[in-house]
Scaffold this active site. Structure first.
Site, PDB file in Angstrom:
ATOM      1  N   ASP A 150       0.858  -1.197   0.000  1.00  0.00           N
ATOM      2  CA  ASP A 150       0.000   0.000   0.000  1.00  0.00           C
ATOM      3  C   ASP A 150       0.882   1.231   0.000  1.00  0.00           C
ATOM      4  OD1 ASP A 150      -2.038   2.019   0.758  1.00  0.00           O
ATOM      5  OD2 ASP A 150      -3.287   0.255   1.105  1.00  0.00           O
ATOM      6  N   ASN A 151       0.473   2.259  -0.745  1.00  0.00           N
ATOM      7  CA  ASN A 151       1.259   3.506  -0.732  1.00  0.00           C
ATOM      8  C   ASN A 151       0.672   4.521   0.245  1.00  0.00           C
ATOM      9  OD1 ASN A 151      -1.006   4.501  -1.987  1.00  0.00           O
ATOM     10  ND2 ASN A 151       0.022   5.143  -3.876  1.00  0.00           N
ATOM     11  N   ASP A 173       4.266   1.376  -4.194  1.00  0.00           N
ATOM     12  CA  ASP A 173       3.254   1.715  -5.193  1.00  0.00           C
ATOM     13  C   ASP A 173       3.198   0.628  -6.271  1.00  0.00           C
ATOM     14  OD1 ASP A 173       2.067   4.795  -6.092  1.00  0.00           O
ATOM     15  OD2 ASP A 173       1.999   3.149  -7.540  1.00  0.00           O
ATOM     16  N   SER A 201     -16.558  -2.990 -10.196  1.00  0.00           N
ATOM     17  CA  SER A 201     -17.661  -2.232  -9.604  1.00  0.00           C
ATOM     18  C   SER A 201     -18.902  -2.370 -10.483  1.00  0.00           C
ATOM     19  CB  SER A 201     -17.246  -0.769  -9.543  1.00  0.00           C
ATOM     20  OG  SER A 201     -18.339   0.065  -9.293  1.00  0.00           O
ATOM     21  N   THR A 213     -20.511  -0.122 -11.399  1.00  0.00           N
ATOM     22  CA  THR A 213     -20.491   1.026 -12.309  1.00  0.00           C
ATOM     23  C   THR A 213     -20.215   0.600 -13.757  1.00  0.00           C
ATOM     24  OG1 THR A 213     -19.582   3.260 -12.553  1.00  0.00           O
ATOM     25  CG2 THR A 213     -18.024   1.566 -11.970  1.00  0.00           C
ATOM     26  N   TYR A 242     -13.445   7.359 -13.216  1.00  0.00           N
ATOM     27  CA  TYR A 242     -13.293   6.263 -12.240  1.00  0.00           C
ATOM     28  C   TYR A 242     -13.959   4.998 -12.790  1.00  0.00           C
ATOM     29  CZ  TYR A 242     -14.308   3.107  -8.452  1.00  0.00           C
ATOM     30  OH  TYR A 242     -14.432   1.959  -7.707  1.00  0.00           O
ATOM     31  N   LYS A 256     -12.394   1.197 -14.269  1.00  0.00           N
ATOM     32  CA  LYS A 256     -12.765  -0.174 -13.875  1.00  0.00           C
ATOM     33  C   LYS A 256     -13.106  -1.007 -15.117  1.00  0.00           C
ATOM     34  CE  LYS A 256     -12.160   0.217  -9.525  1.00  0.00           C
ATOM     35  NZ  LYS A 256     -11.084  -0.520  -8.876  1.00  0.00           N
ATOM     36  N   ASN A 268     -17.872  11.112   0.027  1.00  0.00           N
ATOM     37  CA  ASN A 268     -18.659  11.093  -1.214  1.00  0.00           C
ATOM     38  C   ASN A 268     -19.821  10.136  -1.083  1.00  0.00           C
ATOM     39  OD1 ASN A 268     -16.812  12.662  -2.942  1.00  0.00           O
ATOM     40  ND2 ASN A 268     -15.418  10.983  -2.474  1.00  0.00           N
ATOM     41  N   PHE A 286     -29.652  13.719  -2.790  1.00  0.00           N
ATOM     42  CA  PHE A 286     -29.516  14.142  -4.192  1.00  0.00           C
ATOM     43  C   PHE A 286     -30.697  13.662  -5.035  1.00  0.00           C
ATOM     44  CE2 PHE A 286     -24.769  13.543  -3.141  1.00  0.00           C
ATOM     45  CZ  PHE A 286     -24.631  14.860  -2.724  1.00  0.00           C
ATOM     46  N   ASP A 325     -25.687  10.200 -11.499  1.00  0.00           N
ATOM     47  CA  ASP A 325     -26.390   9.190 -10.693  1.00  0.00           C
ATOM     48  C   ASP A 325     -27.479   8.500 -11.507  1.00  0.00           C
ATOM     49  OD1 ASP A 325     -25.005   9.420  -8.355  1.00  0.00           O
ATOM     50  OD2 ASP A 325     -26.550  10.520  -7.256  1.00  0.00           O
TER      51      ASP A 325
HETATM   52  P1  NAD Z   1      -9.669   2.589  -0.104  1.00  0.00           P
HETATM   53  O1  NAD Z   1      -9.261   3.898  -0.688  1.00  0.00           O
HETATM   54  O2  NAD Z   1     -10.028   2.545   1.329  1.00  0.00           O
HETATM   55  O3  NAD Z   1      -8.513   1.506  -0.369  1.00  0.00           O
HETATM   56  C1  NAD Z   1      -7.668   1.554  -1.486  1.00  0.00           C
HETATM   57  C2  NAD Z   1      -6.250   1.418  -0.982  1.00  0.00           C
HETATM   58  O4  NAD Z   1      -5.353   1.415  -2.088  1.00  0.00           O
HETATM   59  C3  NAD Z   1      -5.825   2.551  -0.051  1.00  0.00           C
HETATM   60  O5  NAD Z   1      -5.262   1.999   1.122  1.00  0.00           O
HETATM   61  C4  NAD Z   1      -4.789   3.326  -0.867  1.00  0.00           C
HETATM   62  O6  NAD Z   1      -3.808   3.926  -0.025  1.00  0.00           O
HETATM   63  C5  NAD Z   1      -4.228   2.239  -1.751  1.00  0.00           C
HETATM   64  N1  NAD Z   1      -3.658   2.694  -3.037  1.00  0.00           N
HETATM   65  C6  NAD Z   1      -4.214   3.531  -3.947  1.00  0.00           C
HETATM   66  N2  NAD Z   1      -3.417   3.670  -5.017  1.00  0.00           N
HETATM   67  C7  NAD Z   1      -2.318   2.888  -4.794  1.00  0.00           C
HETATM   68  C8  NAD Z   1      -1.152   2.602  -5.535  1.00  0.00           C
HETATM   69  N3  NAD Z   1      -0.924   3.181  -6.718  1.00  0.00           N
HETATM   70  N4  NAD Z   1      -0.242   1.756  -5.019  1.00  0.00           N
HETATM   71  C9  NAD Z   1      -0.445   1.174  -3.797  1.00  0.00           C
HETATM   72  N5  NAD Z   1      -1.544   1.413  -3.053  1.00  0.00           N
HETATM   73  C10 NAD Z   1      -2.465   2.263  -3.540  1.00  0.00           C
HETATM   74  O7  NAD Z   1     -10.872   2.022  -1.008  1.00  0.00           O
HETATM   75  P2  NAD Z   1     -11.830   0.774  -0.781  1.00  0.00           P
HETATM   76  O8  NAD Z   1     -13.197   1.299  -0.564  1.00  0.00           O
HETATM   77  O9  NAD Z   1     -11.239  -0.159   0.179  1.00  0.00           O
HETATM   78  O10 NAD Z   1     -11.805   0.156  -2.241  1.00  0.00           O
HETATM   79  C11 NAD Z   1     -10.924  -0.890  -2.607  1.00  0.00           C
HETATM   80  C12 NAD Z   1     -11.079  -1.174  -4.090  1.00  0.00           C
HETATM   81  O11 NAD Z   1     -12.432  -1.503  -4.359  1.00  0.00           O
HETATM   82  C13 NAD Z   1     -10.749   0.021  -4.989  1.00  0.00           C
HETATM   83  O12 NAD Z   1     -10.110  -0.471  -6.153  1.00  0.00           O
HETATM   84  C14 NAD Z   1     -12.106   0.582  -5.332  1.00  0.00           C
HETATM   85  O13 NAD Z   1     -12.104   1.255  -6.556  1.00  0.00           O
HETATM   86  C15 NAD Z   1     -12.944  -0.681  -5.402  1.00  0.00           C
HETATM   87  N6  NAD Z   1     -14.372  -0.457  -5.186  1.00  0.00           N
HETATM   88  C16 NAD Z   1     -14.772   0.226  -4.071  1.00  0.00           C
HETATM   89  C17 NAD Z   1     -16.116   0.484  -3.871  1.00  0.00           C
HETATM   90  C18 NAD Z   1     -16.569   1.305  -2.692  1.00  0.00           C
HETATM   91  O14 NAD Z   1     -17.652   1.888  -2.750  1.00  0.00           O
HETATM   92  N7  NAD Z   1     -15.805   1.396  -1.602  1.00  0.00           N
HETATM   93  C19 NAD Z   1     -17.064   0.026  -4.804  1.00  0.00           C
HETATM   94  C20 NAD Z   1     -16.623  -0.690  -5.924  1.00  0.00           C
HETATM   95  C21 NAD Z   1     -15.257  -0.928  -6.101  1.00  0.00           C
HETATM   96  C1  WQD Z   2     -25.644   6.175  -2.931  1.00  0.00           C
HETATM   97  C2  WQD Z   2     -26.991   6.885  -3.038  1.00  0.00           C
HETATM   98  C3  WQD Z   2     -26.817   9.043  -4.071  1.00  0.00           C
HETATM   99  C4  WQD Z   2     -24.382  10.841  -0.880  1.00  0.00           C
HETATM  100  C5  WQD Z   2     -20.488   5.149  -5.917  1.00  0.00           C
HETATM  101  C6  WQD Z   2     -19.671   4.940  -7.161  1.00  0.00           C
HETATM  102  C7  WQD Z   2     -19.578   3.476  -7.483  1.00  0.00           C
HETATM  103  C8  WQD Z   2     -19.028   2.703  -6.299  1.00  0.00           C
HETATM  104  C9  WQD Z   2     -19.735   3.033  -5.012  1.00  0.00           C
HETATM  105  C10 WQD Z   2     -16.761   3.279  -5.438  1.00  0.00           C
HETATM  106  C11 WQD Z   2     -27.203   7.600  -4.369  1.00  0.00           C
HETATM  107  C12 WQD Z   2     -27.249   9.183  -2.632  1.00  0.00           C
HETATM  108  C13 WQD Z   2     -25.128   9.959  -1.637  1.00  0.00           C
HETATM  109  C14 WQD Z   2     -25.022  11.987  -0.334  1.00  0.00           C
HETATM  110  C15 WQD Z   2     -27.090  11.270  -1.322  1.00  0.00           C
HETATM  111  N1  WQD Z   2     -17.613   2.897  -6.270  1.00  0.00           N
HETATM  112  N2  WQD Z   2     -26.454  10.164  -1.847  1.00  0.00           N
HETATM  113  N3  WQD Z   2     -26.356  12.137  -0.560  1.00  0.00           N
HETATM  114  O1  WQD Z   2     -23.189   6.685  -6.318  1.00  0.00           O
HETATM  115  O2  WQD Z   2     -24.210   4.401  -5.900  1.00  0.00           O
HETATM  116  O3  WQD Z   2     -21.786   4.610  -6.123  1.00  0.00           O
HETATM  117  O4  WQD Z   2     -19.852   4.451  -4.826  1.00  0.00           O
HETATM  118  O5  WQD Z   2     -15.656   2.970  -5.353  1.00  0.00           O
HETATM  119  O6  WQD Z   2     -18.745   3.331  -8.590  1.00  0.00           O
HETATM  120  O7  WQD Z   2     -20.296   5.609  -8.244  1.00  0.00           O
HETATM  121  O8  WQD Z   2     -22.836   5.481  -4.095  1.00  0.00           O
HETATM  122  O9  WQD Z   2     -22.799   6.178  -1.746  1.00  0.00           O
HETATM  123  O10 WQD Z   2     -22.263   7.893  -3.532  1.00  0.00           O
HETATM  124  O11 WQD Z   2     -24.598   7.072  -3.289  1.00  0.00           O
HETATM  125  O12 WQD Z   2     -28.303  11.466  -1.491  1.00  0.00           O
HETATM  126  O13 WQD Z   2     -24.397  12.835   0.330  1.00  0.00           O
HETATM  127  O14 WQD Z   2     -27.014   7.930  -2.040  1.00  0.00           O
HETATM  128  O15 WQD Z   2     -27.463   9.984  -4.898  1.00  0.00           O
HETATM  129  O16 WQD Z   2     -28.572   7.510  -4.661  1.00  0.00           O
HETATM  130  P1  WQD Z   2     -23.108   5.356  -5.699  1.00  0.00           P
HETATM  131  P2  WQD Z   2     -23.046   6.701  -3.111  1.00  0.00           P
END
Ligand code: NAD
Ligand code: WQD
Length: 339
Positions: free
Chosen positions: A32-33, A59, A125, A127, A150, A154, A199, A219, A296
């Protein structure tokens, strides 16, 4: 004893997965970075499990670092979480997202190949489905066009890894499409610790509950949903972590290229989330209705049948548990890992 490299292992989903890997007897190396986390989460994982993690600060884009890591440790499989995930930031800084998420993953896989490590579980994701053409979303549906860099990153990684598999079927690649992770470890010791203004919905709600934020902006209340607010498939991070352990088992059975949703199959609206959180925490969540957020969709939820059939995985925890566990984490750690 198998050794798993977990990139991004000190982050939110990574730390919960590392904990379960250790509890299941795997050896774990984390890379992890710390761009979005700190070593504190893994200290707490060790405190909870009584087991150590090998932590490499570095990294995924750094060849020297990766070569040293793969030379020093005999890695069986990689769980690749490392990436940037803030949708809004990705719109403002697309180069950073493509560089980190797309180039970073490509680079990691090239070096894995050089060291003959060809087993990977990738954090994709929901997404990648874009604006849903039908619900629930299942894996046979075509991918769509994500509305931000983003999401595009993916989708691009999914396509790149699929081509790796086509070129060399000795790869085992599991692409896990997460829906909306929420919740925390039931101990309240590890959880989601976003930088700055969250977010995502759940961390925003929990920060309103602690008084750190005055109110939640909802939203849009004019979607074609049960109450006009957006509907999502929230999945407990502990269930998500368990899905990764099941994916590793699938890899050990020669997964080939396997693409799979990790969701519960149930959608909840923003207002339903607010009310469930109020019931679980006893806190009132003030909110204001504001216009829709760009990009959204109205509703998004999974068909989780493939995960059940192929991984033997189903989500075990419900919305109440997600809210209770998120609240325990946030109330015991109001400043996240800074405390
Ligand atoms: P997070 O930010 O808590 O964890 C990601 C970790 O990766 C962090 O610890 C960060 O320091 C590390 N990192 C980032 N870039 C790096 C690099 N270049 N080299 C080494 N380390 C690096 O996020 P999370 O919520 O735990 O998500 C983990 C994965 O799941 C991500 O790829 C994210 O896109 C994906 N994901 C998350 C969600 C969500 O809503 N949390 C949804 C779908 C997919
Ligand atoms: C959930 C619902 C918002 C915040 C995003 C990424 C997706 C995935 C997960 C991350 C929606 C509403 C939210 C707020 C609100 N990836 N909302 N007020 O948008 O489904 O997905 O996170 O790594 O790729 O797009 O998740 O938690 O942002 O929103 O009303 O302050 O809550 O409009 O309906 P989302 P979210």
């Amino acid at each position: 004893m198998k050794t798993i490299l977990v990139t991004g292992g000190s982050g939110y989903i990574g730390s919960h997965t590392v904990l379960q890997l250790l509890e299941s007897g795997y050896k774990v190396v984390v890379l992890d970075n710390f761009s979005n986390s700190s070593a504190e989460s893994l200290k707490r994982v060790t405190e909870l499990t009584g087991k150590n993690v090998t932590l490499v600060e570095g990294d995924i884009r750094d060849a020297d670092c990766l070569n040293a890591l793969f030379t020093q440790h005999k890695i069986d499989s990689v769980i690749h979480f490392a990436g940037l995930k803030a949708v809004g930031e990705s719109v403002a800084k697309p180069a950073l997202y493509y560089e980190n998420n797309v180039y970073g993953t490509l680079h990691l896989c090239k070096i894995m190949e050089q060291h003959n490590v060809k087993n990977i579980v990738f954090s994709s994701s929901a997404t990648v489905y874009g604006d849903p053409v039908e619900l629930p979303l299942h894996e046979a549906l075509p991918t769509g066009t994500p509305t931000n860099p983003y999401g595009m990153s993916k989708l691009m990684v999914e396509l790149i890894l699929s081509d790796f598999y086509k070129a060399d079927p000795s790869w085992n690649i599991v692409l896990l499409r997460y829906f909306n992770p929420a919740g925390a470890h039931p101990s309240g010791r590890i959880g989601e610790d976003p930088n700055g203004i969250p977010n995502n919905l759940m961390p925003f709600i929990t920060q309103v509950a602690t008084g750190k934020r005055e109110y939640l902006s909802i939203f849009g209340d004019d979607y074609d949903t049960v109450d006009g607010t957006g509907v999502r498939d929230y999945i407990h991070v502990e269930d998500l972590a368990d899905g990764h352990l099941k994916a590793l088992t699938k890899i050990e059975d020669n997964a080939g290229l396997f693409i799979c949703n990790l969701g519960t199959g149930k959608g909840y609206s923003v207002l339903e989330m607010v009310h469930a959180f109020e019931a679980a925490s006893g806190k009132k969540i003030n909110y204001k209705m504001v216009p829709r957020r760009e990009g959204d969709v109205a509703s998004c939820y999974a068909n989780p049948a493939l995960a059940e059939h192929e991984l033997g995985w189903t989500a075990q925890r419900d919305l109440q548990q997600m809210c209770e566990d998120s609240w325990r984490w946030q109330s015991q750690n109001p400043d996240g890992y800074a405390k």
